[in-house]
Design a protein around this motif. Structure first.
Motif, PDB file in Angstrom:
ATOM      1  N   GLN A 104       0.895 -10.025  -6.415  1.00 58.75           N
ATOM      2  CA  GLN A 104       0.309 -11.001  -7.631  1.00 58.75           C
ATOM      3  C   GLN A 104       1.701 -11.391  -8.484  1.00 58.75           C
ATOM      4  O   GLN A 104       1.923 -12.416  -8.843  1.00 58.75           O
ATOM      5  N   ASP A 105       2.619 -10.350  -8.587  1.00 60.89           N
ATOM      6  CA  ASP A 105       3.742 -10.629  -9.084  1.00 60.89           C
ATOM      7  C   ASP A 105       4.569 -11.564  -8.744  1.00 60.89           C
ATOM      8  O   ASP A 105       5.194 -12.488  -9.499  1.00 60.89           O
ATOM      9  N   GLU A 162      -1.178  -4.614  -4.253  1.00 57.12           N
ATOM     10  CA  GLU A 162      -1.755  -5.883  -4.793  1.00 57.12           C
ATOM     11  C   GLU A 162      -0.893  -6.397  -5.972  1.00 57.12           C
ATOM     12  O   GLU A 162      -0.526  -7.647  -6.135  1.00 57.12           O
ATOM     13  N   LYS A 163      -0.334  -5.554  -6.630  1.00 60.01           N
ATOM     14  CA  LYS A 163       0.313  -5.809  -7.888  1.00 60.01           C
ATOM     15  C   LYS A 163       1.803  -6.649  -7.567  1.00 60.01           C
ATOM     16  O   LYS A 163       2.047  -7.838  -8.106  1.00 60.01           O
ATOM     17  N   ARG A 168      -2.937  -0.498  -4.687  1.00 58.12           N
ATOM     18  CA  ARG A 168      -2.709  -1.027  -6.072  1.00 58.12           C
ATOM     19  C   ARG A 168      -1.216  -1.467  -6.101  1.00 58.12           C
ATOM     20  O   ARG A 168      -1.028  -2.431  -6.825  1.00 58.12           O
ATOM     21  N   GLU A 169      -0.379  -0.602  -5.577  1.00 52.38           N
ATOM     22  CA  GLU A 169       1.138  -1.257  -5.598  1.00 52.38           C
ATOM     23  C   GLU A 169       1.253  -2.476  -4.747  1.00 52.38           C
ATOM     24  O   GLU A 169       1.959  -3.501  -5.317  1.00 52.38           O
TER      25      GLU A 169
END
Ligand code: C2G
Length: 447
Positions: free
Chosen positions: A173-174, A169-170, A166-167
């Motif tokens: 994306q950011d 991927e975030k 999750r980290e």
């Protein structure tokens, strides 16, 4: 006689520069060309200049248009030059329209047509390899790295690794990166170099694996937690002919680098004492206060303060001792005393104790005072008994300051340079050695 003056960096001299110089010369009888010094270009944020000042001066000379060449070294010099050389016309390319109108007070200002379709930036980009960099870790410093990398040429951050999907991927994306990875093996395939910004105790293993995979490494501080680990990694990098650089940001910033050269050239006499302090308060729960994550003020703030001590006094310590206040199982405050054959130093570090974060370098003729936060060095004073001799020095420290170490990292890769004078490998090993001594509780007393 009509005197004309013009200024520029003249990096990778091209037809646009030549046309400009010809047009400037045609405005009068005598042309003075101001060529920027390397440090002035760094100061004004030009970090990517390829030719050094001597090469650039030679290139301008070779055009045959300059009657005189001067070096431009500081903001405001244009006014001084115009008055000093009794200049009639200041000429510059049309990309600067309006910018130099303030010089109208001193001479005529002419904006000459710029040659379209060519620039030093374009030439640099055309001849340049862009290194694909992957970031290991997604914390605060990793988030600062991406925007900082955008002002340095020759680098593109393309991927990120975090075992927590999750980290990862975030983060991807950011920052609109090409990819994110949970696994090291797939991550390392997509990159030419890595920036290690993961939790402290994981640095060694990530660096080793990246080097073994043939990738260059820039590693956050604390680089590693023992001298042996540091030695092994540098030996591995040497064997593989790869760049391995400790990301000691202060060591790379223009202000601190100049401070070291000024002190080494003797402006305060012999250095007898260095006092470096750094404190940043943190609140639980946080990794800085977690012993299982190598928390504590020595691992947090030791690397930059010890770097300053070593750059100024060398590596020949005769003794090191520490006093610490412990809380949550980590040192929330530590004072380290470091002895040298004819000098002494101290570092005062806090994550649960607040103190003034300044740097004082005392010598037999005077001292250097860098106010807090000294590690973002943009200003310092050299002070003497006779206060009329005191001097203040100002520097730029742009953005979050990571751009300077990134630029050196890329420059080392491009030029196949395995060592940086800004922080030698043996200096980096000495820092790791002192952190190791502390962690082994050698000469540590609790207060
Ligand atoms: N130039 C030009 N045509 C180009 C490129 C540059 O006419 N295609 C001109 C610029 O306008 C400038 C000179 O060539 O007058 C030198 O350009 P640079 O080397 O890029 O220097 P610059 O950063 O513009 O510095 O104090 C320095 C000055 O402020 C100018």
């Amino acid at each position: 006689m009509k005197k004309v003056i013009t200024y520029g960096t003249y990096d990778l001299l091209h037809q646009g520069h030549i046309n400009l110089l010809r047009r400037a010369k045609e405005l009068g009888d005598y042309l003075i060309v101001g060529v920027t010094s390397d440090s002035f270009d760094r100061e004004r944020g030009k970090l990517n200049v390829r030719n050094n000042v001597l090469e650039r001066v030679e290139a301008v000379k070779a055009t045959g248009y300059a009657d005189q060449i001067v070096i431009e070294d500081y903001v405001g010099q244009k006014i001084d030059d115009i008055q000093k050389y009794d200049v009639d016309i200041f000429a510059i390319g049309s990309d600067w329209v309006g910018h130099f109108d303030y010089l109208n007070e001193y001479c005529k200002v002419v904006y000459l047509p710029r040659t379209e379709g060519i620039s030093s930036t374009m030439l640099r980009e055309r001849s340049e390899t862009v290194y694909r960099v992957g970031i290991i870790g997604t914390g605060r410093i990793a988030r600062r790295f991406v925007p900082e990398s955008k002002v340095v040429s020759g680098i593109e951050v393309v991927s990120v690794l975090n075992p927590d999907a999750r980290e990862a991927e975030k983060f991807q994306q950011d920052f609109a990166l090409e990819s994110w990875h949970q696994a090291f093996d797939s991550f390392i395939q997509c990159v030419d170099a890595v920036y290690v910004a993961s939790p402290h105790q994981t640095h060694y293993d990530y660096c080793r694996r990246a080097l073994e995979a043939g990738r260059h490494v820039l590693c956050e501080i604390p680089f590693v937690l023992s001298a042996e680990e540091a030695r092994k990694l540098y030996a591995l990098a040497e064997e593989k002919q790869l760049v391995l650089l400790e990301a000691s940001k202060t060591a790379h910033c223009p202000g601190f680098m100049h401070l070291v050269t000024l002190v080494k050239s003797g402006i305060i006499g012999d250095v007898v004492d260095v006092k470096a302090s750094l404190s940043k308060m943190v609140n639980p729960p946080t990794r800085e206060l977690d012993a299982t994550q190598a928390g504590g003020s020595v691992t947090e703030h030791g690397p930059l303060t010890l770097m300053a001590v070593i750059k100024l006094l060398g590596r020949q310590m005769t003794g090191v001792s520490f006093r610490s206040r412990m809380q949550y199982g980590v040192d929330v405050f530590t004072k380290g005393i470091i002895d040298f054959p004819s000098a002494t130093a101290s570092v005062t570090l806090g994550i649960g104790v607040k103190t003034e974060g300044n740097l004082v370098v005392s010598g037999t003729k005077g001292y250097v005072y860098v106010p807090a936060p000294w590690w973002l060095t943009d200003y310092f004073e050299v002070r003497y008994e006779d206060q009329t001799k005191n001097k203040k020095f100002f520097y730029s420290y742009d953005g979050d300051g990571l751009r300077y170490e990134i630029q050196e990292f890329i420059s080392m890769i491009v030029n196949g340079r395995l060592s940086s004078y800004r922080l030698r490998r043996r200096e980096s090993i000495a820092i790791a050695e002192m952190i190791e001594m502390y962690r082994k509780r050698e000469n540590v007393t609790e207060i």
